[in-house]
Design a protein around this motif. Structure first.
Motif, PDB file in Angstrom:
ATOM      1  N   THR A 130     -11.778  -3.331   1.240  1.00 58.02           N
ATOM      2  CA  THR A 130     -10.900  -2.569   2.125  1.00 58.02           C
ATOM      3  C   THR A 130     -10.271  -3.442   3.197  1.00 58.02           C
TER       4      THR A 130
ATOM      5  N   LYS B 233      -6.804   2.883  10.577  1.00 61.50           N
ATOM      6  CA  LYS B 233      -6.614   3.236   9.179  1.00 61.50           C
ATOM      7  C   LYS B 233      -7.404   2.301   8.268  1.00 61.50           C
TER       8      LYS B 233
ATOM      9  N   GLY C 263      -4.739   4.749   1.216  1.00 60.93           N
ATOM     10  CA  GLY C 263      -5.003   4.656   2.641  1.00 60.93           C
ATOM     11  C   GLY C 263      -5.642   5.908   3.195  1.00 60.93           C
TER      12      GLY C 263
ATOM     13  N   TYR D  46      -7.607   0.926   4.259  1.00 60.51           N
ATOM     14  CA  TYR D  46      -6.892   0.807   2.988  1.00 60.51           C
ATOM     15  C   TYR D  46      -7.834   0.236   1.939  1.00 60.51           C
TER      16      TYR D  46
ATOM     17  N   PHE E  58       0.842  -1.184   0.000  1.00 60.35           N
ATOM     18  CA  PHE E  58       0.000   0.000   0.000  1.00 60.35           C
ATOM     19  C   PHE E  58       0.881   1.239   0.000  1.00 60.35           C
TER      20      PHE E  58
END
Length: 202
Positions: A44, A54, A63, A56, A29
């Motif tokens: 995700t 977080k 992100g 992603y 990422f």
């Protein structure tokens, strides 16, 4: 050889599988703060660090910091984010499931703790209206799949019970259930006359 620097947390490398060719590729990422269009799995990945939660996006590999950890207790177990990115749910240190309105900062108990029951494998239905979670009473038993409305009310048993049930996902059309599970089996063997008898010359 070239030594890589040791860093924590380690970088995330999402694996992508081409279902036509069977080819598996892995790409890290990138370091970005672009907000994802959806928080719904399987598009995700949610990461809880010491300082933040977080999100992603597995499609764009972008992100986004959903919130800072100051809004969460120290002990955070299983975690999931609603498809609209507005609700964060997790298992707390008492084995209750709690929900947080990310924008308003309002926290509430969604599923109360039960003696001897450990909830886990949290995930949302595609419409974001219900939360799926597993119930495990002991390591030797199967994991029951339950669901509860995000609006509140009593949890309901789905009738599904599988050893090692985890990573539950529902297809976008709501017709298929993807999960990881199964029970490992082990064999024990006795080997005789492998070592010399006591007292004999070696």
């Amino acid at each position: 050889f070239v030594a890589r620097p040791w860093v924590w947390p380690p970088p995330i490398y999402p694996d992508r599988l081409d279902t036509a060719t069977g080819q598996l590729t892995s790409t890290p990422f990138p370091d970005s703060e672009q907000s994802p269009s959806s928080c719904a799995p399987p598009s995700t990945f949610v990461e809880v660090t010491e300082s933040a939660v977080k999100i992603y996006d597995a499609a764009s590999l972008q992100g986004h910091t959903l919130l800072r950890r100051q809004k969460l207790p120290r002990q955070v177990g299983s975690v999931a984010v609603s498809p609209d990115c507005r609700t964060l749910v997790w298992r707390d240190d008492r084995n209750a499931i709690r929900a947080l309105d990310v924008a308003a900062g309002q926290e509430r108990e969604l599923v109360p703790a039960q003696d001897g029951v450990r909830p886990g494998t949290l995930s949302f239905t595609p419409n974001g209206q219900r939360l799926l979670f597993g119930k495990l009473k002991s390591p030797s038993q199967t994991v029951e799949l339950w669901s509860v409305s995000l609006a509140g009310g009593a949890a309901e048993y789905s009738g599904i019970s599988i050893h090692g049930l985890s990573d539950v996902r529902v297809s976008p059309d709501g017709q298929r259930l993807l999960y990881r599970g199964g029970q490992a089996s082990y064999d024990a063997y006795v080997v005789e006359n492998l070592l010399p008898a006591a007292g004999k010359a070696k």
